[in-house]
Enzyme design. Structure first.
Site, PDB file in Angstrom:
ATOM      1  N   ALA A  29       0.798  -1.234   0.000  1.00 22.79           N
ATOM      2  CA  ALA A  29       0.000   0.000   0.000  1.00 22.79           C
ATOM      3  C   ALA A  29       0.824   1.274   0.000  1.00 22.79           C
ATOM      4  CB  ALA A  29      -0.936  -0.010   1.210  1.00 22.79           C
ATOM      5  N   ASN A  30       2.119   1.180  -0.283  1.00 23.68           N
ATOM      6  CA  ASN A  30       2.905   2.414  -0.259  1.00 23.68           C
ATOM      7  C   ASN A  30       2.980   3.090  -1.632  1.00 23.68           C
ATOM      8  OD1 ASN A  30       4.762   0.030  -0.689  1.00 23.68           O
ATOM      9  ND2 ASN A  30       6.140   1.679  -1.286  1.00 23.68           N
ATOM     10  N   THR A  31       2.405   2.444  -2.654  1.00 27.59           N
ATOM     11  CA  THR A  31       2.452   3.031  -3.991  1.00 27.59           C
ATOM     12  C   THR A  31       1.287   2.507  -4.829  1.00 27.59           C
ATOM     13  OG1 THR A  31       3.873   3.373  -5.938  1.00 27.59           O
ATOM     14  CG2 THR A  31       3.940   1.195  -4.944  1.00 27.59           C
ATOM     15  N   GLY A  32       1.039   3.145  -5.965  1.00 30.27           N
ATOM     16  CA  GLY A  32       0.086   2.634  -6.950  1.00 30.27           C
ATOM     17  C   GLY A  32      -1.328   2.409  -6.448  1.00 30.27           C
ATOM     18  N   ILE A  33      -1.928   1.315  -6.925  1.00 31.89           N
ATOM     19  CA  ILE A  33      -3.326   1.001  -6.611  1.00 31.89           C
ATOM     20  C   ILE A  33      -3.518   0.797  -5.107  1.00 31.89           C
ATOM     21  CG2 ILE A  33      -5.202  -0.658  -6.966  1.00 31.89           C
ATOM     22  CD1 ILE A  33      -4.062  -1.219  -9.741  1.00 31.89           C
ATOM     23  N   GLY A  34      -2.566   0.135  -4.464  1.00 28.41           N
ATOM     24  CA  GLY A  34      -2.683  -0.136  -3.036  1.00 28.41           C
ATOM     25  C   GLY A  34      -2.763   1.136  -2.210  1.00 28.41           C
ATOM     26  N   SER A 157      -5.808 -10.546 -12.236  1.00 29.05           N
ATOM     27  CA  SER A 157      -5.564  -9.789 -13.462  1.00 29.05           C
ATOM     28  C   SER A 157      -6.248 -10.501 -14.618  1.00 29.05           C
ATOM     29  CB  SER A 157      -4.060  -9.721 -13.738  1.00 29.05           C
ATOM     30  OG  SER A 157      -3.818  -9.272 -15.057  1.00 29.05           O
ATOM     31  N   TYR A 183       3.869 -14.920 -14.566  1.00 31.68           N
ATOM     32  CA  TYR A 183       2.936 -13.915 -14.043  1.00 31.68           C
ATOM     33  C   TYR A 183       1.490 -14.394 -14.229  1.00 31.68           C
ATOM     34  CZ  TYR A 183       0.440  -9.482 -13.459  1.00 31.68           C
ATOM     35  OH  TYR A 183      -0.430  -8.503 -13.032  1.00 31.68           O
TER      36      TYR A 183
END
Length: 317
Positions: A29-34, A157, A183
Site C-alpha cells: 500500500a505504499n504506492t500505486g493502486i494499493g 488480473s 505472471y
C-alpha cells in the site's frame, strides 16, 4: 488524455458507504493502486493498516494519507510477502494487537520480473502474488471470522486467462523461465484460491472475491520494458497512456468490493472493474482449485499453523 483513459477503464465506485470502526489491511500500500485504495478507505473513516516490504516508504505513505484525509487511524506495518517468516510475524502481531479485522485486501504484486526466487525458494511472482497472500489470509482467517461480516479481496488480473497451473513445475525449476507465463500462472492461482476459499468459508460470514482492476499507471510495470526504450516511450507511450487508468481510478474496484452494501454475502466471484465476469475455464475447475490448495498448504507449511501445531505436531492431512 487522462479523461480518455478513465473513460476506457470504467468509472468510480458507486457506493458512498462509510466504514467507521472497521479495520482494513491493504498489502503493498505504499504506492500505486494499493496506496490509492488505502486513501479511498481512509476517507471513508476506516482504521487502515498499510502492510509493505519497505517500511520507510510505507510510513511516508501513511503520513501522507493521514494528512490528506485527517484520519489519524492510518498505520504502517512491515510485511515482506517474499518471506514466510515475515508473513508469520506480521500475522502474529495483527492477531495480538487488533481486536478485529473486517477487510483484507491482498493487493501487493510483482510483474514480469527476472527469474528471482523468494527467501523460501519460490519463483518470485508465484511467491509474492499468490503463495504469500495464501499464507497471510489463512493465518488471519480466525480473526476475520470473529469480525464477521468481513471481506477478503484478492487482486488478480485479466492475464489469468493466459495462465496454466503446472503442478509438475510450479516454481520453474525444470523449464526455461518465461516471466510472462509465470505472471499469468500466479494470477490464475489467485482466482482458483478465491474460489476454493469461498467454498471453505460458506456460512462463516466471511466473503472473498477476486478482481482485475484494469491496467494502471503504476510501478508494477517496471520490468516490462515499456519505460526503457525510446521507441516505446515515444511511439507506444501515447497509445498506452490513452488506454490505462490513473491509480486513483484503478483503486475504485477494490474500494467497491470492500464497501458496497449490495455485495454483502457475494462470494467466490471474479470482477473486471465494477462488474462481475466469468473467469477463464481453468479458474473454475474445482479439482484444480483443491489440488492447488493442498499443494500450497504443503509449500508454505500451513498445517503447522493450526491446532496441534502448538505442541509441535503437524495436523494430519
Amino acid at each position: 488524455m487522462a479523461l480518455s483513459g478513465d473513460f476506457v477503464a470504467g468509472g468510480a465506485c458507486p457506493s458512498k458507504t462509510t466504514i467507521p470502526g472497521k479495520t482494513v489491511i491493504v498489502t503493498g500500500a505504499n504506492t500505486g493502486i494499493g496506496k490509492q485504495t488505502a486513501l479511498e478507505l481512509a476517507k471513508r473513516g476506516g482504521t487502515i493498516i498499510l502492510a509493505c516490504r519497505d517500511l520507510e516508504k510505507c510510513e511516508a505513505a501513511a503520513k501522507e494519507i493521514r494528512g490528506e484525509t485527517l484520519n489519524h487511524h492510518v498505520n504502517a506495518r512491515h510485511l515482506d510477502l517474499a518471506s514466510l517468516k515475515s508473513i508469520r510475524e506480521f500475522a502474529a502481531k495483527i492477531i495480538e494487537e487488533e481486536e478485529r479485522v473486517h477487510i483484507l485486501i491482498n493487493n501487493a504484486a510483482v510483474m514480469r520480473c527476472p527469474h528471482w526466487t523468494t527467501e523460501d525458494g519460490f519463483e518470485m511472482q508465484l511467491g509474492v502474488n499468490y503463495l504469500g497472500h495464501f499464507l497471510l489470509t489463512n493465518l488471519l482467517l480466525d480473526k476475520l471470522k470473529t469480525s464477521a461480516p468481513s471481506r477478503i479481496i484478492n487482486l488478480s488480473s485479466l492475464a489469468h486467462v493466459a495462465g496454466h497451473i503446472d503442478f509438475e513445475d510450479l516454481n520453474w525449476e525444470k523449464r526455461k523461465y518465461d516471466t510472462k507465463a509465470a505472471y499469468c500462472q500466479s494470477k490464475l492461482a489467485v482466482v482458483l484460491f478465491t474460489k476454493e476459499l469461498s467454498r471453505r468459508l460458506q456460512g462463516t460470514g466471511v466473503t472473498v472475491n477476486a478482481l482485475h482492476p484494469g491496467v494502471a499507471r503504476t510501478e508494477l510495470g517496471r520490468h516490462t520494458g515499456m519505460h526503457n526504450s525510446a521507441f516505446s516511450s515515444f511511439t507506444l507511450g501515447p497509445i498506452f497512456w490513452l488506454l490505462v487508468k490513473s491509480p486513483q481510478l484503478a483503486a475504485q474496484p477494490s474500494t467497491y468490493l470492500a464497501v458496497a452494501e449490495e455485495l454483502e454475502g457475494v462470494s467466490g466471484k471474479y470482477f473486471e472493474g465494477l462488474k462481475e465476469k466469468t473467469p477463464a475455464p481453468e479458474a473454475e475447475d474445482e479439482e484444480i482449485a483443491q489440488r492447488l490448495w493442498a499443494e500450497s498448504a504443503r509449500l508454505v507449511g500451513l498445517e503447522m499453523s493450526y491446532g496441534s501445531s502448538e505442541r509441535g505436531q503437524p495436523l494430519p492431512k
